[in-house]
Scaffold this motif. Structure first.
Motif, PDB file in Angstrom:
ATOM      1  N   LYS A 135      39.131  -2.385  12.549  1.00  0.00           N
ATOM      2  CA  LYS A 135      38.819  -2.577  11.128  1.00  0.00           C
ATOM      3  C   LYS A 135      40.041  -3.059  10.362  1.00  0.00           C
ATOM      4  CE  LYS A 135      37.062  -0.057   7.103  1.00  0.00           C
ATOM      5  NZ  LYS A 135      36.532   1.243   6.616  1.00  0.00           N
ATOM      6  N   ALA A 136      41.182  -2.425  10.588  1.00  0.00           N
ATOM      7  CA  ALA A 136      42.396  -2.790   9.854  1.00  0.00           C
ATOM      8  C   ALA A 136      42.819  -4.223  10.166  1.00  0.00           C
ATOM      9  CB  ALA A 136      43.519  -1.813  10.196  1.00  0.00           C
ATOM     10  N   ARG A 137      42.757  -4.578  11.443  1.00  0.00           N
ATOM     11  CA  ARG A 137      43.194  -5.944  11.815  1.00  0.00           C
ATOM     12  C   ARG A 137      42.224  -6.986  11.281  1.00  0.00           C
ATOM     13  NH1 ARG A 137      46.239  -9.216  11.841  1.00  0.00           N
ATOM     14  NH2 ARG A 137      47.434 -10.189  13.514  1.00  0.00           N
ATOM     15  N   ALA A 138      40.936  -6.732  11.368  1.00  0.00           N
ATOM     16  CA  ALA A 138      39.955  -7.678  10.860  1.00  0.00           C
ATOM     17  C   ALA A 138      40.070  -7.819   9.343  1.00  0.00           C
ATOM     18  CB  ALA A 138      38.543  -7.223  11.243  1.00  0.00           C
ATOM     19  N   ARG A 139      40.354  -6.727   8.652  1.00  0.00           N
ATOM     20  CA  ARG A 139      40.512  -6.772   7.189  1.00  0.00           C
ATOM     21  C   ARG A 139      41.663  -7.701   6.805  1.00  0.00           C
ATOM     22  NH1 ARG A 139      41.025  -1.503   6.139  1.00  0.00           N
ATOM     23  NH2 ARG A 139      43.283  -1.600   6.464  1.00  0.00           N
ATOM     24  N   ASP A 140      42.779  -7.597   7.526  1.00  0.00           N
ATOM     25  CA  ASP A 140      43.923  -8.464   7.246  1.00  0.00           C
ATOM     26  C   ASP A 140      43.591  -9.928   7.547  1.00  0.00           C
ATOM     27  OD1 ASP A 140      45.315  -6.205   6.536  1.00  0.00           O
ATOM     28  OD2 ASP A 140      46.407  -6.048   8.429  1.00  0.00           O
ATOM     29  N   LEU A 141      42.918 -10.157   8.659  1.00  0.00           N
ATOM     30  CA  LEU A 141      42.575 -11.526   9.056  1.00  0.00           C
ATOM     31  C   LEU A 141      41.647 -12.175   8.034  1.00  0.00           C
ATOM     32  CD1 LEU A 141      42.006 -10.832  12.853  1.00  0.00           C
ATOM     33  CD2 LEU A 141      43.710 -12.417  11.936  1.00  0.00           C
ATOM     34  N   LEU A 142      40.642 -11.447   7.598  1.00  0.00           N
ATOM     35  CA  LEU A 142      39.672 -12.005   6.654  1.00  0.00           C
ATOM     36  C   LEU A 142      40.283 -12.201   5.272  1.00  0.00           C
ATOM     37  CD1 LEU A 142      36.523  -9.961   7.740  1.00  0.00           C
ATOM     38  CD2 LEU A 142      37.037 -12.362   8.245  1.00  0.00           C
TER      39      LEU A 142
ATOM     40  N   ASP B  38      42.384 -15.403   5.794  1.00  0.00           N
ATOM     41  CA  ASP B  38      41.610 -16.604   6.102  1.00  0.00           C
ATOM     42  C   ASP B  38      40.114 -16.312   5.948  1.00  0.00           C
ATOM     43  OD1 ASP B  38      40.498 -18.940   6.972  1.00  0.00           O
ATOM     44  OD2 ASP B  38      41.270 -18.830   9.029  1.00  0.00           O
ATOM     45  N   PRO B  39      39.586 -16.428   4.732  1.00  0.00           N
ATOM     46  CA  PRO B  39      38.160 -16.144   4.493  1.00  0.00           C
ATOM     47  C   PRO B  39      37.220 -17.126   5.195  1.00  0.00           C
ATOM     48  CG  PRO B  39      39.422 -16.141   2.432  1.00  0.00           C
ATOM     49  CD  PRO B  39      40.304 -16.729   3.490  1.00  0.00           C
ATOM     50  N   SER B  40      37.776 -18.228   5.767  1.00  0.00           N
ATOM     51  CA  SER B  40      36.905 -19.202   6.431  1.00  0.00           C
ATOM     52  C   SER B  40      36.523 -18.789   7.856  1.00  0.00           C
ATOM     53  CB  SER B  40      37.589 -20.574   6.471  1.00  0.00           C
ATOM     54  OG  SER B  40      38.704 -20.567   7.350  1.00  0.00           O
ATOM     55  N   ILE B  41      37.082 -17.685   8.349  1.00  0.00           N
ATOM     56  CA  ILE B  41      36.679 -17.185   9.677  1.00  0.00           C
ATOM     57  C   ILE B  41      35.171 -16.931   9.652  1.00  0.00           C
ATOM     58  CG2 ILE B  41      36.864 -15.245  11.297  1.00  0.00           C
ATOM     59  CD1 ILE B  41      39.776 -14.899  10.314  1.00  0.00           C
ATOM     60  N   ASP B  42      34.451 -17.539  10.615  1.00  0.00           N
ATOM     61  CA  ASP B  42      32.992 -17.405  10.588  1.00  0.00           C
ATOM     62  C   ASP B  42      32.423 -16.683  11.814  1.00  0.00           C
ATOM     63  OD1 ASP B  42      33.371 -19.368  12.472  1.00  0.00           O
ATOM     64  OD2 ASP B  42      32.338 -20.951  11.368  1.00  0.00           O
TER      65      ASP B  42
ATOM     66  N   GLN C 150      31.991  -6.297   5.957  1.00  0.00           N
ATOM     67  CA  GLN C 150      31.083  -5.815   4.910  1.00  0.00           C
ATOM     68  C   GLN C 150      31.848  -5.337   3.673  1.00  0.00           C
ATOM     69  OE1 GLN C 150      28.994  -2.992   7.432  1.00  0.00           O
ATOM     70  NE2 GLN C 150      27.206  -4.354   7.583  1.00  0.00           N
ATOM     71  N   GLU C 151      32.975  -4.669   3.886  1.00  0.00           N
ATOM     72  CA  GLU C 151      33.773  -4.210   2.749  1.00  0.00           C
ATOM     73  C   GLU C 151      34.402  -5.376   1.993  1.00  0.00           C
ATOM     74  OE1 GLU C 151      36.564  -1.262   4.018  1.00  0.00           O
ATOM     75  OE2 GLU C 151      35.007   0.133   4.709  1.00  0.00           O
ATOM     76  N   ALA C 152      34.582  -6.511   2.704  1.00  0.00           N
ATOM     77  CA  ALA C 152      35.118  -7.713   2.053  1.00  0.00           C
ATOM     78  C   ALA C 152      34.029  -8.496   1.324  1.00  0.00           C
ATOM     79  CB  ALA C 152      35.800  -8.597   3.090  1.00  0.00           C
ATOM     80  N   GLY C 153      32.800  -7.985   1.355  1.00  0.00           N
ATOM     81  CA  GLY C 153      31.694  -8.641   0.666  1.00  0.00           C
ATOM     82  C   GLY C 153      31.071  -9.776   1.452  1.00  0.00           C
ATOM     83  N   MET C 154      31.366  -9.872   2.757  1.00  0.00           N
ATOM     84  CA  MET C 154      30.798 -10.936   3.576  1.00  0.00           C
ATOM     85  C   MET C 154      29.452 -10.496   4.148  1.00  0.00           C
ATOM     86  SD  MET C 154      34.240 -12.232   5.592  1.00  0.00           S
ATOM     87  CE  MET C 154      33.576 -13.843   6.029  1.00  0.00           C
ATOM     88  N   ARG C 155      28.532 -11.453   4.223  1.00  0.00           N
ATOM     89  CA  ARG C 155      27.213 -11.174   4.776  1.00  0.00           C
ATOM     90  C   ARG C 155      27.232 -11.452   6.282  1.00  0.00           C
ATOM     91  NH1 ARG C 155      23.828 -15.361   1.724  1.00  0.00           N
ATOM     92  NH2 ARG C 155      25.737 -16.499   2.248  1.00  0.00           N
TER      93      ARG C 155
END
Length: 337
Positions: free
Chosen positions: A229-236, A239-243, A261-266
Motif C-alpha cells: 500500500k505504501a509503495r503504491a501510494r507513492d507511485l500513484l 505518476d497518476p498516469s499508471i493504469d 482507492q484512497e487516491a480516488g482512482m476507480r
C-alpha cells in the motif's frame, strides 16, 4: 465394552509358521533369499493372524522415514495472516495425496527462513516453494542428506530438482493487462530474490509491445500488505498516469488496491490490478482481484514425479521440469466496460 484382542506380533507369526523372526521379516519384505514355499507359507500365516508390520520398526531398521516436508521460503506476512496458509494447503493436499499413493507421508511446515528449527524433523526429502538462494533453508536440508525439490528457480539455488515456473506467470498476467488496454504498468516485486522475483526480473528485461511501459518496483516481502500500500501510494502520487499494477504477491496487490482507492482512482476504469494466487485475499477485496489459475494439482503431480525420481535415483546433476502454464481468472479488478 469388550476390549480389542491384542494385535499379532512378528513373534506370533514366527511361532505359528515354525520359523525365525528374521525369516518372517525377510519373507514379508520381499527382499533377501527365502525359499518360495517358505515365503508363501509365512504370508499365509501372517494373513490368517491379521499381522501388520510395524511401520515405525521398519523405518528404524531401514533409516528411511518415507516422509516429505513441504515448506515455503516466503514470510508469514505473505503466506499467513489473511491468507491463512491457503496456498500451501491448496498445493499440499494434492501433493500429499500423490505422495501417499507412493508410500510417503507429508509434513506441512510453517514458513521458514532457515532450517535450524527444522533440524529435528525426520524426513527423506523436502519440497521448497518460492526458494531464495541467500537463506540457508535449502542448504540446511541438503547438509542433512535430504533430497530437495524446489517449485520455482532463482540464481544460486542448489536443489536436486526444480519445477521451473520460468516467466509464464508474468507473461500471462501482463499480457492480460495489455490486452485490456494497459500502457503504463508497474510490477511490484520483492527485494529478496525469491524465485517469483527472479522470474519477474527476467521478464522485465525482455521485449514488450510497442507503446507499453513496464517498471519493476521492489518491496521487502516482510512488509506485506502495508508495504504494498505504501509503495503504491507513492507511485500513484508521483505518476497518476499508471493504469495497471501487477503484483504476484497477493498481499502487495491488496495493498495496491487500497492505495488506488484512497487516491480516488476507480478500479478498473482508471487502474487495473492483477495478482498471481487465486486465494482468499483475491476473493475478499472489493472489487475482487483478477488472479491466475496456477494449476496447483498439476504442480503437485510434477513435483511428486520429480521427487520420486530423485529419491530412487539420486544424481549429482540437477533435474529440471517445466511448470504448467497458468490461466487468467478474470474478475472485476480488470474487467473494463
Amino acid at each position: 465394552m469388550t476390549p480389542s484382542p491384542p494385535r499379532a506380533t512378528i513373534a506370533d507369526v514366527a511361532a505359528a509358521a515354525g520359523v525365525s523372526r528374521t525369516t518372517v521379516s525377510v519373507a514379508l519384505s520381499g527382499r533377501g533369499r527365502v525359499d518360495a514355499r517358505t515365503r508363501e507359507h509365512v504370508k499365509a500365516v501372517a494373513a490368517a493372524l491379521d499381522y501388520r508390520p510395524s511401520v515405525r520398526a521398519q523405518r528404524l531398521r531401514s533409516g528411511v522415514s518415507h516422509t516429505v516436508g513441504l515448506v515455503t521460503a516466503l514470510p508469514d506476512e505473505v503466506v499467513g495472516k489473511d491468507s491463512r496458509m491457503s496456498f500451501l494447503l491448496e498445493l499440499g493436499v494434492p501433493l500429499a495425496r500423490a505422495l501417499l499413493e507412493r508410500g510417503y507421508s507429508t509434513l506441512l511446515l510453517p514458513p521458514a527462513k532457515s532450517g535450524s528449527h527444522l533440524d529435528n524433523i525426520d524426513a527423506d526429502a523436502a519440497v521448497v516453494l518460492d526458494p531464495r538462494a541467500d537463506v540457508p533453508l535449502i542448504e540446511g536440508f541438503r547438509s542433512r542428506g535430504l533430497q530437495v525439490i524446489t517449485i520455482g528457480d532463482a540464481p544460486g539455488i542448489q536443489a536436486d530438482g526444480v519445477v521451473d515456473r520460468g516467466t509464464s506467470d508474468a507473461e500471462v498476467a501482463i499480457g492480460h493487462l495489455v490486452d485490456n488496454g494497459a500502457t503504463n504498468i508497474v510490477a511490484l516485486s520483492t527485494v529478496e530474490q525469491h524465485s517469483l522475483a527472479s522470474s519477474l526480473r527476467s521478464y522485465a528485461l525482455g521485449p514488450r509491445p510497442d507503446g507499453v511501459r513496464l517498471r519493476l518496483v521492489e518491496i521487502s516481502a516482510d512488509a506485506g500488505e502495508e508495504g504494498g500500500k505504501a509503495r503504491a501510494r507513492d507511485l500513484l502520487r508521483d505518476d497518476p498516469s499508471i493504469d495497471a499494477i501487477y503484483a504476484p504477491i497477493d498481499a502487495f496487490a491488496v495493498g495496491a488496491l487500497h492505495a488506488a482507492q484512497e487516491a480516488g482512482m476507480r478500479v478498473p476504469d482508471d487502474i487495473m490490478i492483477i495478482t498471481n494466487y487465486d486465494g482468499p485475499r483475491a476473493h475478499a477485496t472489493t472489487p475482487a482481484l483478477t488472479a491466475l489459475n496456477l494449476q496447483l494439482p498439476a504442480f503437485a503431480d510434477a513435483a511428486v514425479s520429480l521427487l520420486i525420481d530423485c529419491l530412487t535415483d539420486p544424481r549429482a546433476e540437477r533435474r529440471t521440469i517445466p511448470a504448467p502454464r497458468p490461466e487468467v481468472v478474470q474478475r472485476a479488478s480488470t474487467r473494463r466496460a
